[in-house]
Write a protein that holds these residues in place. Structure first.
Motif, PDB file in Angstrom:
ATOM      1  N   ASP A 238       0.839  -1.196   0.000  1.00 29.39           N
ATOM      2  CA  ASP A 238       0.000   0.000   0.000  1.00 29.39           C
ATOM      3  C   ASP A 238       0.881   1.256   0.000  1.00 29.39           C
ATOM      4  OD1 ASP A 238      -2.888   1.061   0.542  1.00 29.39           O
ATOM      5  OD2 ASP A 238      -1.599   2.163   1.925  1.00 29.39           O
ATOM      6  N   SER A 239       0.384   2.324  -0.591  1.00 25.93           N
ATOM      7  CA  SER A 239       1.155   3.568  -0.666  1.00 25.93           C
ATOM      8  C   SER A 239       1.540   4.088   0.705  1.00 25.93           C
ATOM      9  CB  SER A 239       0.347   4.632  -1.415  1.00 25.93           C
ATOM     10  OG  SER A 239       0.072   4.226  -2.734  1.00 25.93           O
ATOM     11  N   ALA A 240       0.752   3.758   1.741  1.00 22.61           N
ATOM     12  CA  ALA A 240       1.032   4.227   3.094  1.00 22.61           C
ATOM     13  C   ALA A 240       1.688   3.146   3.960  1.00 22.61           C
ATOM     14  CB  ALA A 240      -0.257   4.701   3.763  1.00 22.61           C
ATOM     15  N   MET A 241       2.151   2.060   3.350  1.00 21.94           N
ATOM     16  CA  MET A 241       2.793   0.989   4.109  1.00 21.94           C
ATOM     17  C   MET A 241       4.173   1.425   4.589  1.00 21.94           C
ATOM     18  SD  MET A 241       2.893  -1.941   5.465  1.00 21.94           S
ATOM     19  CE  MET A 241       4.188  -2.971   6.135  1.00 21.94           C
ATOM     20  N   HIS A 242       4.525   1.025   5.814  1.00 25.53           N
ATOM     21  CA  HIS A 242       5.862   1.286   6.357  1.00 25.53           C
ATOM     22  C   HIS A 242       6.823   0.255   5.771  1.00 25.53           C
ATOM     23  CE1 HIS A 242       9.214   2.054   8.883  1.00 25.53           C
ATOM     24  NE2 HIS A 242       8.562   2.761   9.781  1.00 25.53           N
ATOM     25  N   LYS A 313      -3.033   9.370  18.858  1.00 28.49           N
ATOM     26  CA  LYS A 313      -1.785   9.055  19.543  1.00 28.49           C
ATOM     27  C   LYS A 313      -1.288   7.708  19.034  1.00 28.49           C
ATOM     28  CE  LYS A 313       1.545   8.909  22.656  1.00 28.49           C
ATOM     29  NZ  LYS A 313       2.760   9.736  22.508  1.00 28.49           N
ATOM     30  N   GLN A 314      -0.053   7.673  18.561  1.00 27.47           N
ATOM     31  CA  GLN A 314       0.559   6.431  18.085  1.00 27.47           C
ATOM     32  C   GLN A 314       1.571   5.944  19.113  1.00 27.47           C
ATOM     33  OE1 GLN A 314       1.455   5.507  13.788  1.00 27.47           O
ATOM     34  NE2 GLN A 314       3.548   5.976  14.451  1.00 27.47           N
ATOM     35  N   PHE A 315       1.503   4.637  19.422  1.00 27.85           N
ATOM     36  CA  PHE A 315       2.365   4.042  20.444  1.00 27.85           C
ATOM     37  C   PHE A 315       3.328   3.055  19.782  1.00 27.85           C
ATOM     38  CE2 PHE A 315      -1.734   5.075  22.299  1.00 27.85           C
ATOM     39  CZ  PHE A 315      -1.390   5.778  23.449  1.00 27.85           C
ATOM     40  N   ASP A 316       4.594   3.266  19.995  1.00 27.83           N
ATOM     41  CA  ASP A 316       5.621   2.376  19.466  1.00 27.83           C
ATOM     42  C   ASP A 316       5.797   1.202  20.425  1.00 27.83           C
ATOM     43  OD1 ASP A 316       7.818   1.096  18.465  1.00 27.83           O
ATOM     44  OD2 ASP A 316       9.106   2.863  18.392  1.00 27.83           O
ATOM     45  N   LEU A 378       2.825   8.674  10.901  1.00 30.41           N
ATOM     46  CA  LEU A 378       1.736   7.790  11.305  1.00 30.41           C
ATOM     47  C   LEU A 378       1.662   6.593  10.349  1.00 30.41           C
ATOM     48  CD1 LEU A 378      -1.062  10.390  12.158  1.00 30.41           C
ATOM     49  CD2 LEU A 378       0.562   9.300  13.711  1.00 30.41           C
ATOM     50  N   VAL A 379       1.348   5.433  10.894  1.00 28.69           N
ATOM     51  CA  VAL A 379       1.335   4.199  10.105  1.00 28.69           C
ATOM     52  C   VAL A 379      -0.084   3.646  10.081  1.00 28.69           C
ATOM     53  CG1 VAL A 379       2.282   1.877   9.841  1.00 28.69           C
ATOM     54  CG2 VAL A 379       3.721   3.719  10.753  1.00 28.69           C
ATOM     55  N   THR A 380      -0.737   3.718   8.928  1.00 27.25           N
ATOM     56  CA  THR A 380      -2.116   3.208   8.768  1.00 27.25           C
ATOM     57  C   THR A 380      -2.304   2.703   7.338  1.00 27.25           C
ATOM     58  OG1 THR A 380      -2.921   5.417   8.167  1.00 27.25           O
ATOM     59  CG2 THR A 380      -3.042   4.815  10.488  1.00 27.25           C
ATOM     60  N   PRO A 381      -1.733   1.550   6.976  1.00 25.34           N
ATOM     61  CA  PRO A 381      -1.777   1.089   5.581  1.00 25.34           C
ATOM     62  C   PRO A 381      -2.965   0.202   5.246  1.00 25.34           C
ATOM     63  CG  PRO A 381      -0.303  -0.301   6.830  1.00 25.34           C
ATOM     64  CD  PRO A 381      -0.856   0.716   7.808  1.00 25.34           C
ATOM     65  N   TRP A 382      -4.150   0.524   5.782  1.00 20.27           N
ATOM     66  CA  TRP A 382      -5.328  -0.319   5.558  1.00 20.27           C
ATOM     67  C   TRP A 382      -6.462   0.466   4.909  1.00 20.27           C
ATOM     68  CZ3 TRP A 382      -3.287  -0.004  10.739  1.00 20.27           C
ATOM     69  CH2 TRP A 382      -2.258  -0.942  10.968  1.00 20.27           C
ATOM     70  N   ARG A 383      -6.120   1.586   4.243  1.00 23.27           N
ATOM     71  CA  ARG A 383      -7.022   2.442   3.473  1.00 23.27           C
ATOM     72  C   ARG A 383      -7.979   3.253   4.330  1.00 23.27           C
ATOM     73  NH1 ARG A 383      -4.006   3.367  -0.122  1.00 23.27           N
ATOM     74  NH2 ARG A 383      -5.660   4.355  -1.305  1.00 23.27           N
ATOM     75  N   GLY A 384      -7.761   3.304   5.633  1.00 24.10           N
ATOM     76  CA  GLY A 384      -8.424   4.277   6.486  1.00 24.10           C
ATOM     77  C   GLY A 384      -7.409   5.387   6.750  1.00 24.10           C
ATOM     78  N   PHE A 385      -7.770   6.634   6.464  1.00 29.07           N
ATOM     79  CA  PHE A 385      -6.791   7.713   6.437  1.00 29.07           C
ATOM     80  C   PHE A 385      -6.926   8.608   7.673  1.00 29.07           C
ATOM     81  CE2 PHE A 385      -8.073   6.934   1.925  1.00 29.07           C
ATOM     82  CZ  PHE A 385      -6.980   6.134   1.608  1.00 29.07           C
ATOM     83  N   PRO A 386      -5.840   8.873   8.399  1.00 30.44           N
ATOM     84  CA  PRO A 386      -5.914   9.676   9.626  1.00 30.44           C
ATOM     85  C   PRO A 386      -6.509  11.068   9.426  1.00 30.44           C
ATOM     86  CG  PRO A 386      -3.763   8.617   9.439  1.00 30.44           C
ATOM     87  CD  PRO A 386      -4.467   8.389   8.145  1.00 30.44           C
ATOM     88  N   THR A 387      -6.279  11.660   8.251  1.00 25.88           N
ATOM     89  CA  THR A 387      -6.754  13.021   8.002  1.00 25.88           C
ATOM     90  C   THR A 387      -8.085  13.061   7.252  1.00 25.88           C
ATOM     91  OG1 THR A 387      -5.411  13.098   5.987  1.00 25.88           O
ATOM     92  CG2 THR A 387      -4.409  13.960   8.005  1.00 25.88           C
ATOM     93  N   ALA A 388      -8.715  11.903   7.042  1.00 22.85           N
ATOM     94  CA  ALA A 388      -9.975  11.844   6.290  1.00 22.85           C
ATOM     95  C   ALA A 388     -11.046  12.705   6.942  1.00 22.85           C
ATOM     96  CB  ALA A 388     -10.462  10.403   6.203  1.00 22.85           C
ATOM     97  N   GLY A 389     -11.772  13.444   6.119  1.00 25.13           N
ATOM     98  CA  GLY A 389     -12.826  14.315   6.628  1.00 25.13           C
ATOM     99  C   GLY A 389     -12.338  15.666   7.087  1.00 25.13           C
TER     100      GLY A 389
END
Length: 489
Positions: A238-242, A313-316, A378-389
């Motif tokens: 995915d384009s947003a994959m780490h 908040k992202q937790f490593d 931010l890591v979200t490679p499942w097509r849900g976008f943190p900035t959506a909306g």
């Protein structure tokens, strides 16, 4: 490398339009909404297992997607190109017997492009019309997949349980069906409404199948196990994959390469006019996130105003030391300050966002702002976008560290119920203030999109979307044009 579009590339699109234009219009069995999600008129409850299948319903869809991508400056690695896909889907839903029903969906896509001028690796937004990994193996340009195959049980109060391959619509996971085949997941999803004015959804997902894949893959692994044979196109690409969370790096760190994704949503409307949302995801021993959001609706005369705020908040939990703070993977194994990141081995991060939405009659104005703090991507490679909306526009990925975005969006006629027989228009302007020390550049993005169901044949819908990128990065200015046609039956 500029060239004219060949007629044989256009013929499949014209054939599809002419074929479906003569079809008979039937009753609405399913409606395609602005967000690309289908709303189904589901079969009824029945008393026998034989009626469960005989009273089931088929939902058909023919579709074409055409992409024209123009670079302002062409180079050896980027060229303007044209690609068309034709295909469709057939979904079958049984009637409900003993609170149980079944769903299965078959999907097909065939891509047409000039491979002599456009290498498959040069394709941008149109790459999802085919499976590049299969194509590299000589398996052609077509995809035929089982996109849905799940059992649904509704025998518990205010609860539905789905098991199998399915579309999973949560904050972090989306079907994102903007190409030919939706993004799907294998796992278990539980939805519950026992608490008054509250909706809960929990998902345990073992595999993902991105839109351009024919087989499922790990939810959070970039497959570099055999790069000479294009294995990177066979895992989560995915384009947003780490890309630092690769097979090589995960294996070297003693981590599982097929860890599950656990995610959930909470939505509450207990207080009048106030909507509260919270979401989370966990990939065990690697990474997790939590999101909280509030939107308050107020009426001022004939105008409805809704201010909103979102915090992430992202937790490593171990992923940072393996893959690094940047999701392009260039900081894997690096520690300390590097490449503009204050701590190259940490994925701890945060985002704040705010918006003001105003609605007057059939006009909707959305003014949004987002700020990813100067920590990690931010890591979200499942097509849900943190900035959506808030500040997300078509094909824009604006959740890298130290990135601020500002968007103004106007939507007209999107408040229609049923088919969009009146033309829906959306215009937006997005400014992204990126961190050049991290290798990114400021950009302005201009977007206009249209949606309409043909009034005389409302099962036929067309969409046209145009996005122009104007950036400080050399050779990066481009026009992304997309034409989609759908016929539902």
């Amino acid at each position: 490398m500029k060239r004219n579009i060949k007629l044989n590339s256009v013929l499949p699109l014209l054939f599809l339009i002419s074929s479906i234009a003569g079809a008979d219009e039937g009753d609405y069995k399913h409606i395609l909404k602005k967000n690309y999600q289908l709303v189904y008129d589901s079969p009824n409850y029945v008393q026998t297992i034989s009626d469960m299948f005989t009273d089931g319903m088929f939902y058909g869809r023919l579709r074409s997607n055409t992409f024209l991508y123009n670079w302002e400056e062409e180079t050896a690695s980027q060229n303007s190109h044209f690609i068309t896909g034709i295909g469709g889907s057939l979904v079958y839903k049984t009637a409900t017997f003993l609170d149980t029903d079944l769903t299965a969906g078959l999907y097909y896509s065939k891509a047409f492009f000039d491979e002599d001028s456009d290498s498959v690796s040069s394709l941008k937004s149109g790459k999802d019309l085919l499976n590049r990994y299969d194509y590299s193996k000589g398996d052609g340009r077509a995809m035929a997949v089982l996109g849905q195959a799940y059992l649904s049980y509704k025998g518990l109060p205010e609860t539905e349980i789905r098991v199998g391959r399915q579309l999973v619509e949560t904050f972090y996971t989306k079907s994102n069906d903007t190409k030919m085949i939706p993004n799907t997941f294998d796992g278990v999803v539980v939805k519950n409404r026992t608490i008054p004015n509250t909706a809960l959804k929990i998902a345990y997902l073992t595999k993902q199948k991105l839109r351009d894949h024919t087989t499922s893959h790990s939810v959070l692994m970039y497959d570099d196990s055999d790069t000479a044979n294009k294995s990177t196109w066979n895992g989560n690409d995915d384009s947003a994959m780490h890309k630092g969370l690769s097979y090589t790096n995960l294996t070297a760190a003693g981590k599982e390469t097929d860890a599950p994704l656990i995610t959930g949503d909470f939505s509450n409307r207990y207080i009048e006019n106030l909507k509260l949302d919270a979401s989370f995801y966990v990939v065990p021993d690697l990474l997790s996130q939590a999101m909280a959001e509030a939107n308050y609706r107020a009426k001022v005369g004939k105008i409805v105003i809704t201010p909103g705020i979102r915090y992430i908040k992202q937790f490593d939990n171990g992923a940072g030391e393996i893959g690094g703070a940047s999701y392009n993977g260039n900081l894997a194994g690096v520690s300390g300050a590097s490449s503009g990141y204050k701590d190259a081995s940490s994925l701890d991060s945060q985002m704040i966002a705010a918006r003001l939405v105003g609605i007057y009659k059939n006009y909707n104005i959305n003014l949004g702002y987002s700020n990813v703090l100067d920590e990690a991507d931010l890591v979200t490679p499942w097509r849900g976008f943190p900035t959506a909306g808030y500040t997300r526009s078509m094909a824009r990925y604006n959740w890298m560290a130290n990135t601020k975005s500002y968007r103004a969006q106007l939507t007209i006629n999107s408040n229609q119920s049923g088919a969009y027989e009146d033309l829906v228009t959306q215009l937006s302007f997005l400014h992204t203030d990126a961190d050049e020390s991290k290798g990114y550049f400021d950009e302005n993005y201009y977007y206009i999109g249209f949606i309409q169901n043909i009034p005389s044949m409302s099962d036929l819908q067309w969409r046209l979307r145009l996005g122009y990128t104007d950036t400080k990065e050399l050779y990066a200015d481009s026009l992304d044009s997309r034409l989609e046609i759908n016929y539902l039956f």
